[in-house]
Scaffold this motif. Structure first.
Motif, PDB file in Angstrom:
ATOM      1  N   UNK A   1      29.338 -43.584  -6.702  1.00 49.19           N
ATOM      2  CA  UNK A   1      28.259 -42.714  -6.215  1.00 49.19           C
ATOM      3  C   UNK A   1      28.735 -41.803  -5.093  1.00 49.19           C
ATOM      4  N   UNK A   2      29.546 -42.314  -4.180  1.00 48.67           N
ATOM      5  CA  UNK A   2      30.064 -41.476  -3.090  1.00 48.67           C
ATOM      6  C   UNK A   2      30.938 -40.351  -3.625  1.00 48.67           C
ATOM      7  N   UNK A   3      31.795 -40.672  -4.586  1.00 47.31           N
ATOM      8  CA  UNK A   3      32.674 -39.644  -5.169  1.00 47.31           C
ATOM      9  C   UNK A   3      31.847 -38.582  -5.888  1.00 47.31           C
ATOM     10  N   UNK A   4      30.837 -39.017  -6.637  1.00 48.11           N
ATOM     11  CA  UNK A   4      30.004 -38.058  -7.362  1.00 48.11           C
ATOM     12  C   UNK A   4      29.175 -37.206  -6.411  1.00 48.11           C
ATOM     13  N   UNK A   5      28.613 -37.814  -5.378  1.00 40.29           N
ATOM     14  CA  UNK A   5      27.831 -37.039  -4.411  1.00 40.29           C
ATOM     15  C   UNK A   5      28.674 -35.955  -3.764  1.00 40.29           C
ATOM     16  N   UNK A   6      29.912 -36.304  -3.410  1.00 40.30           N
ATOM     17  CA  UNK A   6      30.787 -35.321  -2.786  1.00 40.30           C
ATOM     18  C   UNK A   6      31.168 -34.222  -3.777  1.00 40.30           C
ATOM     19  N   UNK A   7      31.425 -34.575  -5.022  1.00 40.59           N
ATOM     20  CA  UNK A   7      31.751 -33.575  -6.038  1.00 40.59           C
ATOM     21  C   UNK A   7      30.574 -32.629  -6.258  1.00 40.59           C
ATOM     22  N   UNK A   8      29.370 -33.177  -6.281  1.00 36.41           N
ATOM     23  CA  UNK A   8      28.174 -32.343  -6.458  1.00 36.41           C
ATOM     24  C   UNK A   8      27.995 -31.435  -5.247  1.00 36.41           C
TER      25      UNK A   8
ATOM     26  N   UNK B   1      39.044 -44.292 -10.831  1.00 36.15           N
ATOM     27  CA  UNK B   1      40.495 -44.123 -10.780  1.00 36.15           C
ATOM     28  C   UNK B   1      40.954 -42.688 -11.009  1.00 36.15           C
ATOM     29  N   UNK B   2      40.075 -41.832 -11.466  1.00 34.19           N
ATOM     30  CA  UNK B   2      40.459 -40.448 -11.754  1.00 34.19           C
ATOM     31  C   UNK B   2      40.755 -39.699 -10.465  1.00 34.19           C
ATOM     32  N   UNK B   3      41.652 -38.740 -10.573  1.00 39.63           N
ATOM     33  CA  UNK B   3      41.945 -37.866  -9.451  1.00 39.63           C
ATOM     34  C   UNK B   3      40.661 -37.110  -9.083  1.00 39.63           C
ATOM     35  N   UNK B   4      40.401 -36.961  -7.786  1.00 39.12           N
ATOM     36  CA  UNK B   4      39.143 -36.343  -7.368  1.00 39.12           C
ATOM     37  C   UNK B   4      39.031 -34.906  -7.865  1.00 39.12           C
ATOM     38  N   UNK B   5      40.156 -34.202  -7.955  1.00 36.81           N
ATOM     39  CA  UNK B   5      40.105 -32.826  -8.471  1.00 36.81           C
ATOM     40  C   UNK B   5      39.572 -32.804  -9.895  1.00 36.81           C
ATOM     41  N   UNK B   6      39.934 -33.813 -10.674  1.00 35.91           N
ATOM     42  CA  UNK B   6      39.456 -33.909 -12.068  1.00 35.91           C
ATOM     43  C   UNK B   6      37.943 -34.146 -12.084  1.00 35.91           C
ATOM     44  N   UNK B   7      37.453 -35.018 -11.211  1.00 40.21           N
ATOM     45  CA  UNK B   7      36.015 -35.279 -11.118  1.00 40.21           C
ATOM     46  C   UNK B   7      35.291 -33.997 -10.723  1.00 40.21           C
ATOM     47  N   UNK B   8      35.828 -33.294  -9.765  1.00 42.31           N
ATOM     48  CA  UNK B   8      35.234 -32.035  -9.307  1.00 42.31           C
ATOM     49  C   UNK B   8      35.202 -30.995 -10.428  1.00 42.31           C
ATOM     50  N   UNK B   9      36.269 -30.895 -11.207  1.00 40.77           N
ATOM     51  CA  UNK B   9      36.307 -29.965 -12.337  1.00 40.77           C
ATOM     52  C   UNK B   9      35.241 -30.301 -13.369  1.00 40.77           C
ATOM     53  N   UNK B  10      35.068 -31.593 -13.655  1.00 40.13           N
ATOM     54  CA  UNK B  10      34.075 -32.013 -14.642  1.00 40.13           C
ATOM     55  C   UNK B  10      32.654 -31.683 -14.182  1.00 40.13           C
ATOM     56  N   UNK B  11      32.384 -31.916 -12.904  1.00 35.63           N
ATOM     57  CA  UNK B  11      31.054 -31.615 -12.370  1.00 35.63           C
ATOM     58  C   UNK B  11      30.821 -30.102 -12.395  1.00 35.63           C
ATOM     59  N   UNK B  12      31.830 -29.328 -11.999  1.00 35.33           N
ATOM     60  CA  UNK B  12      31.712 -27.859 -12.053  1.00 35.33           C
ATOM     61  C   UNK B  12      31.443 -27.390 -13.468  1.00 35.33           C
TER      62      UNK B  12
END
Length: 114
Positions: free
Chosen positions: A44-51, A74-85
């Motif tokens: 949740x923290x990683x997703x909130x920050x990506x959003x 485990x995913x690289x945060x840049x990858x999570x950020x790209x997916x949310x974008x």
């Protein structure tokens, strides 16, 4: 996602006694199947920050629910950020397409009254 019409946003806000919400409202579903409390909270923290980082000031009003997979841990945060974008871009594109189709339908209705 679920589009929020302007009158729905105003009615819901009036019932809650607050100003009407504009833009995307985002929620998360992180169930026990994704791990213990520590893992779920990290997801949740990683997703909130990506959003927070990817959220543009959008004129589109919609409710978005993100249902993550365990790989968010485990995913690289840049990858999570790209997916949310990417998800937000698709949602905004679809919402703008729906709005333009709706305005065409409304203007077609007006032609019959002339």
């Amino acid at each position: 996602y679920w589009p929020r019409r302007e009158e729905q946003a105003r009615a819901g806000a009036a019932a809650a006694g607050v100003a009407a919400a504009h833009g995307l409202r985002v929620g998360f579903t992180v169930g026990r199947a994704l791990g213990g409390a520590v893992q779920r909270n990290r997801i949740k923290r990683r997703l909130r920050e990506a959003v927070r980082l990817s959220r543009a000031d959008s004129s589109a009003a919609a409710d978005v629910v993100i249902n993550p997979k365990k790989t968010v841990l485990t995913a690289d945060f840049r990858r999570v950020l790209e997916e949310v974008n990417k998800a937000f871009a698709v949602i905004e594109q679809k919402l703008s397409k729906e709005d333009s189709e709706q305005s065409v339908r409304q203007s077609a209705k007006g032609w019959g009254k002339l």
